[in-house]
Design an enzyme around this catalytic site. Structure first.
Site, PDB file in Angstrom:
ATOM      1  N   ASP A  27      -6.269  -8.625   6.935  1.00 51.01           N
ATOM      2  CA  ASP A  27      -5.958 -10.017   7.250  1.00 51.01           C
ATOM      3  C   ASP A  27      -7.128 -10.950   6.911  1.00 51.01           C
ATOM      4  O   ASP A  27      -8.290 -10.532   6.912  1.00 51.01           O
ATOM      5  CB  ASP A  27      -5.624 -10.110   8.746  1.00 51.01           C
ATOM      6  CG  ASP A  27      -4.859 -11.370   9.079  1.00 51.01           C
ATOM      7  OD1 ASP A  27      -4.449 -12.096   8.147  1.00 51.01           O
ATOM      8  OD2 ASP A  27      -4.667 -11.648  10.277  1.00 51.01           O
ATOM      9  N   HIS A  44      -6.068 -13.048  -1.937  1.00 50.98           N
ATOM     10  CA  HIS A  44      -5.321 -11.790  -2.122  1.00 50.98           C
ATOM     11  C   HIS A  44      -5.891 -11.028  -3.312  1.00 50.98           C
ATOM     12  O   HIS A  44      -6.060  -9.811  -3.275  1.00 50.98           O
ATOM     13  CB  HIS A  44      -3.836 -12.072  -2.357  1.00 50.98           C
ATOM     14  CG  HIS A  44      -3.151 -12.722  -1.189  1.00 50.98           C
ATOM     15  ND1 HIS A  44      -3.381 -12.327   0.113  1.00 50.98           N
ATOM     16  CD2 HIS A  44      -2.242 -13.738  -1.120  1.00 50.98           C
ATOM     17  CE1 HIS A  44      -2.644 -13.064   0.931  1.00 50.98           C
ATOM     18  NE2 HIS A  44      -1.949 -13.932   0.201  1.00 50.98           N
ATOM     19  N   LEU A 138      -8.583  11.971  -0.872  1.00 50.92           N
ATOM     20  CA  LEU A 138      -7.989  10.939  -0.007  1.00 50.92           C
ATOM     21  C   LEU A 138      -6.567  10.575  -0.450  1.00 50.92           C
ATOM     22  O   LEU A 138      -6.308  10.425  -1.649  1.00 50.92           O
ATOM     23  CB  LEU A 138      -8.853   9.666  -0.073  1.00 50.92           C
ATOM     24  CG  LEU A 138      -8.320   8.476   0.717  1.00 50.92           C
ATOM     25  CD1 LEU A 138      -8.770   8.550   2.178  1.00 50.92           C
ATOM     26  CD2 LEU A 138      -8.764   7.148   0.113  1.00 50.92           C
TER      27      LEU A 138
END
Ligand code: FPP
Length: 248
Positions: A27, A44, A138
């Site tokens: 956020d 973004h 990962l």
């Protein structure tokens, strides 16, 4: 073994207390961009770079999965131009960074309704998943067109259907079985949720999975949440006393 920061924070992380699965609510992109006098979309765009940086570090630390909340089912309420911009990001992101994920044994996955995304967006995500499917490091999981309430409802509907068709019986419905119907079924249990930008809410993210996750709310905006911030968050996690409702 210890992972040690070489900056003034002097943070030392213990390998045996590294979480298996961390998740980010990324956020603050819009506010970060506004502070710089730039459009929200710039935030973004810059925020995507951080996904790569933190994924590489999480992989190095031996974290097994990192889920990032990239687009929620509610984000469709944003102006169409912003939605379109976010939907274009995966194409650029994977064009630049897929090679890093391949080189570093990172596996790409997603949860959410990517079938609702434009074909070009969907294809690039599916292609990245396919190309990295045999990697064993990962798991970098994108929550894309994802909402936890929707995920739970979909699981309920699928279970009802399977009961009706006789594939399972009502008595078999347990927490474990329910979890196996969630989009996150193949991910390790969620240990740690980190939300950036000072907001303290869950915003319909991994609600079932968060039952016993630790949480960390940072004031730092997502594009500024760097490796040092990750270490601070993990340092906090390593000091948590996880009791899962029991006593120690
Ligand atoms: C929240 O910040 C962020 C989002 C809704 C989108 C996050 C998406 C990315 C970082 C990119 C996703 C990338 C790929 C490759 C799929 P906000 O806009 O709510 O910020 P604000 O609260 O400051 O307005």
């Amino acid at each position: 073994m210890l992972f040690k920061r070489k900056d003034e924070s002097n943070i030392e992380l213990m390998e045996e207390l590294i979480p298996q699965h961390i998740a980010f609510i990324m956020d603050g992109n819009g506010r970060w961009a506004k502070k710089k006098g730039m459009p929200r979309t710039y935030g973004h765009h810059e925020g995507t770079k951080n996904i790569r940086t933190l994924a590489l570090e999480a992989n190095r630390l031996g974290i097994k999965a990192m889920t990032v909340y990239a687009f929620s089912t509610e984000n469709f309420k944003r102006p169409q131009s912003e939605v379109d911009f976010i939907f274009k990001l995966p194409k650029e992101f994977f064009k630049i960074y897929l090679k890093d994920f391949l080189e570093n044994n990172i596996q790409v996955r997603y949860i959410g309704h990517i079938e609702q995304a434009p074909k070009s967006t969907r294809d690039v995500i599916l292609d990245s998943v396919e190309q990295t499917k045999n990697n064993t490091g990962l798991i970098l999981c994108f929550a894309f067109i994802y909402g936890a309430q929707d995920e739970i409802l979909c699981a309920v509907k699928d279970i009802v259907k399977d009961v009706k068709e006789g594939a399972i019986s009502e008595d078999e419905i347990s927490e474990e079985l329910f979890e196996s119907y969630l989009m996150s079924a193949d991910l390790p249990p969620l240990d740690y949720m980190i939300r950036t930008s000072g907001e303290c809410r869950l915003s319909n993210f991994m609600l079932w999975q968060m039952a016993y996750a630790e949480m960390y709310f940072s004031d730092v905006y997502w594009p500024d949440f760097d490796v040092e911030e990750l270490y601070k968050a993990l340092d906090h996690y390593q000091k948590c006393d996880r009791r899962y409702g029991g006593l120690k």
